[in-house]
Structure formats: structure tokens, C-alpha cells
Design an enzyme around this catalytic site. Structure first.
Site, mmCIF file in Angstrom:
data_model
loop_
_atom_site.group_PDB
_atom_site.id
_atom_site.type_symbol
_atom_site.label_atom_id
_atom_site.label_comp_id
_atom_site.label_asym_id
_atom_site.label_seq_id
_atom_site.Cartn_x
_atom_site.Cartn_y
_atom_site.Cartn_z
ATOM 1 C CE LYS A 180 15.464 -39.278 24.364
ATOM 2 N NZ LYS A 180 14.998 -40.636 24.811
ATOM 3 C CD GLU A 227 1.010 -34.656 18.486
ATOM 4 O OE1 GLU A 227 0.368 -34.610 19.556
ATOM 5 O OE2 GLU A 227 1.364 -35.704 17.940
#
Length: 490
Positions: free
Chosen positions: A182, A258
Site C-alpha cells: 500500500k 523504519e
């Protein structure tokens, strides 16, 4: 979809699920705008949770047969994708310019790094091997296999959409996983649909890669909590990342996060000021500062402070600003009004808190001027927050202990950089700074496919790139064989 081109004129009005370009289950769409001109360049579907379910079901169905392919077969598909990356380089650079406001230097670096990620991924395919080891039990043979996790969900950001999607997608495919991707709703083409088209043309089997475009507020929770999910690869803010990781962990899916940064750039008293400023201009203003590893705070020794501020402000004022498709422009637009207004609010609050505006501070539409703030302190708005804009607060320090204290005075620990005339001293400082990546006599905007990438503290979990990515995308399986009758104690 009939047009499979890689250009801005291509058809981008469908999801990619189970090897087909399909309509979403809702009629709602998302307009994709060029931030430089505010012109609409495309309209993509706004997926629903039902569409996410379709994508995960297709991925789960396709994963086993993909994993059964040989390492060479999986690598060959990625190599074909690399060829397409080369063939369509100019188209990809154009897409990055008009969708994400990427000036030429940034767009090329993103394309080049994504290509490098794919090259590295082909090598990872061959590391899905089996190791044998001795046993402490007579007549036993041990083997440890490395196997795919299964289905990898990827939620990627808008700032480096192509690279930060590809660095998860390519190694996931190489190691035998299936993927549901996505992309950010601001950059659904370069962050997702373009990658689907590349791998479709490269011959990836149906269902192994699926791309759903949509608003995170509508489908983000389902992406992160789906029962078929085995790994959730997310790049974005710490606040959202915590929510995504918690949702994934509910189903014991591995979070690979991250997250945000507040990256210090330390200039010691024996540094070459001109070289430091060269690094600082690149590390603060590349892609309008919209980079998780860009310089957030400039920590400069008091003996060099005035000279550094003067030279940095002069350079900032001279940077060409304008449409990123014009090669001479270095600074393009920020992604949208929300981002622009947040950046300008941080600048205004920092000046109100006592900083001096040395350069910039203004804007025209989405073009925010490169901004330099002197007399800054670590607790001012543009310094203590991840401003994510072309803003350079400059903070003085008196000695190295203070520099380290200032550098570490943040919840984040993603990246840092040091400029010094003494490399041994630089290494000592690098070891003292709490960051996952520290660069000496450089700036922090660095990523290399073969080197582990990630942060400490609130800047994430796990590592991308290098062989460390195997720890996120694969698991070990122990198979033992008792070749002789075993004697048991009872």
C-alpha cells in the site's frame, strides 16, 4: 486497463490484485496532483478493507508455489525488472518529478538506489540455503533451513516512494515471499502502481505482488492487522509506526519499522568549514529536507559558529527554486499544504523562542525557501521536532562532551554526521552518538543496498538492506534426522 505504459499519460486507474488490473469495491477515487503546478496528473482507486482482503488472499494463495521456485528463477524475474528500470529510466524520473516534487538530483538518486536494491536482492535469492551442523547426540544429523516468512505487507511513505517501496518489495520477492503493497496516497504511482507494472512486465507470477491504493485512515489498520500477514514493513513517523507495529503484533506478525529521525550534524573546531557547509547544504536541502535521514540540527563549535552560519545562509539563499522538471532547479515544492504549514509553524515558533532568521522563512505556494536559523537551542521547535523541511537550525557547542549531549538529547536515533579534521576523533564521536548510522566527513543522507539501514531508540525496529534484511523476511527451520537408534535414559 489497456495502457501498460510507464509514463505520466499511462492508465493508473486500477488496483493490481492476483495478476490483474481490477476495479476497487468502491467508486471513490484519489486525485494525484503535481505539487509544482497543482495540476491533476492521475486518479487512482480508493481501496476499501474488502480490497485489502482480496489482495492478502491472493498473496497467501500464490506464496507457496513462488517459494518453490528455484533461487535462479526468482532472481531472473528481478533481473528482468532491472532491465525495465533501465529501459524506462527517463519515464520514472519524470514520474518522480511530477508526483513527488523531486528535483533531478533527488529523482536520479532514488532511481539509482532502487536499481541497486534490486541488484542486491538477486543475491539474496541465493542465500536461502540449508546449513548442516554437528549434534551433541550420537547418530543425529542437523540441518537448518532458511525459509520465507510468507506474506509481507508493505506500507511506504511519500518522500522516497519508489526506493522505499522497492527496498522491501524486491528482497521480499527474492526470498520467496508474496507481497501486499500500500503506497502513500500522495504518491500511489511511483510508490506502488509503477512497481506492479514493472514486475508484471518482468513475468512475476499472478498473486505474488499485489498493490492497493487508498487512504491510510481507511485501510491502514486492515493492512497491519490482517490474519494472513507475516511481516509488516513500514516506513514513516514514529507515532504512526507504533500503532502499525502494535496492530501487526496482535497476530504475531513481525514489525519491520523504519521511523522518524532528529539527526545531528556535528562540526568540530578543527573541521574544514567550507567542506562542512558543502555537506550541510546537501544534507539539509535535498528534496526540500523531506527525508527521514536529512540534517535536523546543525551542532557547530562556537569558534566556527559565525563563519559557518554566514556561509550556510549565503548558500541557502543562492539555491535555485522552481519546477523540478527544469534541471537547473535544486529546490522543488513540498508535498502538500499540511506539510508546508507545519514547516512554517516550526520556523515561526523558533523565531518567537529567540532564534534569528538568517535566510529564507517565506514561501510561495508549496515552495518553501531554504531557511537558516541562528542562535538556536536544542529545545526550540525546529530543533526538538522532526521538521521534515528545508530548515537548518544552527546550535553552538563549547566542547565535545556538550556536542554529544546535545546530539543524543532526542528520543530518536536514526542517523548522524560529523565533520572533523581528526579522523580518530571523528570515530570516537561516532561511537558516542546514539544513532544507527553515523557518517564522518559527510552528511547523513546515505543509503547503500549492501549496508544495513535502521535506527536506535524510537527510530525503529530491525534493519533494511544488506544481509540483515534476511532477519526480517525469513525464518529458520531446524530439521534433524536420527540415523542410528538413540539410547534414552528411561
Amino acid at each position: 486497463m489497456t495502457d501498460r505504459s510507464f509514463t505520466t499519460d499511462g492508465d493508473w486507474d486500477a488496483l493490481y490484485v492476483d495478476g490483474d488490473w481490477v476495479e476497487a469495491s468502491s467508486d471513490e477515487t484519489i486525485a494525484v496532483e503535481n505539487p509544482a503546478t497543482r495540476e491533476q496528473i492521475a486518479e487512482v482507486p480508493a481501496a476499501t478493507e474488502a480490497d485489502v482482503d482480496r489482495a492478502y488472499e491472493a498473496a497467501a494463495e500464490a506464496q507457496a508455489s513462488w517459494s518453490d521456485r528455484s533461487a535462479d528463477e526468482r532472481a531472473a524475474v528481478i533481473e528482468d525488472a532491472i532491465g525495465l528500470l533501465d529501459d524506462h529510466r527517463d519515464d520514472i524520473l519524470e514520474l518522480l518529478a511530477v508526483e513527488s516534487g523531486s528535483a533531478n538530483a533527488k529523482a536520479f538518486a532514488e532511481w539509482q538506489t532502487a536499481q541497486g536494491m534490486c541488484h542486491h536482492a538477486t543475491g539474496l535469492a541465493g542465500k536461502m540455503d540449508t546449513e548442516t551442523s554437528d549434534s551433541m547426540i550420537p547418530g543425529k544429523e542437523n540441518e537448518v533451513q532458511r525459509v520465507p516468512e510468507g506474506v509481507v505487507g508493505v506500507i511506504s511513505p511519500w518522500n522516497f516512494p519508489f526506493n522505499l517501496s522497492m527496498r522491501a518489495v524486491a528482497p521480499a520477492l527474492a526470498t520467496g515471499n508474496a507481497v501486499v503493497l500500500k503506497p502513500a496516497s500522495s504518491t500511489p504511482i511511483t510508490g506502488g502502481l509503477l512497481i506492479a507494472r514493472l514486475f508484471e512486465e518482468a513475468g512475476l507470477p499472478e498473486g505474488v505482488l499485489n498493490v492497493v491504493t487508498g487512504h491510510g485512515s481507511d485501510v491502514g489498520d486492515r493492512m497491519a492487522s490482517h490474519p494472513e500477514l507475516d511481516v509488516m514493513a513500514f516506513t514513516g513517523s514514529t507515532e504512526v509506526g507504533k500503532q502499525v507495529a502494535a496492530s501487526a503484533a496482535e497476530n504475531l506478525a513481525l514489525p519491520a519499522m523504519e521511523l522518524g529521525g532528529n539527526n545531528p550534524f556535528v562540526v568540530t573546531e578543527d573541521a574544514d568549514v567550507d567542506a562542512a557547509v558543502d555537506s550541510a547544504v546537501f544534507g539539509s536541502f535535498l528534496h526540500q529536507g523531506q527525508i527521514c535521514i536529512s540534517i535536523n540540527r546543525h551542532l557547530v563549535h562556537e569558534s566556527l559558529y559565525d563563519e559557518y552560519v554566514e556561509k550556510l545562509a549565503e548558500r541557502a539563499e543562492g539555491l535555485p527554486i522552481g519546477d523540478p522538471r527544469e534541471r537547473e532547479n535544486v529546490v522543488g515544492p513540498v508535498i502538500d499544504e499540511g506539510q508546508r504549514d507545519q514547516i512554517l509553524e516550526y520556523v515561526e515558533r523558533t523565531v518567537e523562542q529567540g532564534a534569528t532568521l538568517e535566510a529564507g522563512g517565506d514561501h510561495e505556494d508549496l515552495y518553501v525557501e531554504p531557511t537558516v536559523l541562528s542562535d538556536a537551542t536544542n529545545d526550540m521547535a525546529a530543533a526538538c521536532n522532526e521538521h521534515f523541511g528545508p530548515v537548518a537550525p544552527v546550535i553552538p557547542f563549547s566542547d565535545e562532551d556538550e556536542a554529544v549531549e546535545l546530539g543524543n538529547d532526542t528520543e530518536h536515533g536514526l542517523a548522524a554526521a560529523i565533520h572533523t579534521g581528526d579522523l580518530d576523533r571523528g570515530h570516537d564521536l561516532a561511537e558516542s552518538i546514539e544513532a544507527g548510522m553515523v557518517h564522518i566527513n559527510d552528511q547523513p543522507v546515505n543509503e547503500e543496498p549492501a549496508i544495513p539501514f535502521g535506527g536506535m531508540k524510537q527510530s525503529g525496529m530491525g534493519r533494511y538492506d544488506g544481509d540483515e534484511i534476511l532477519n526480517e523476511l525469513t525464518q529458520t527451520k531446524w530439521i534433524s534426522t536420527q540415523t542410528e537408534k538413540r539410547d534414552y535414559p528411561f
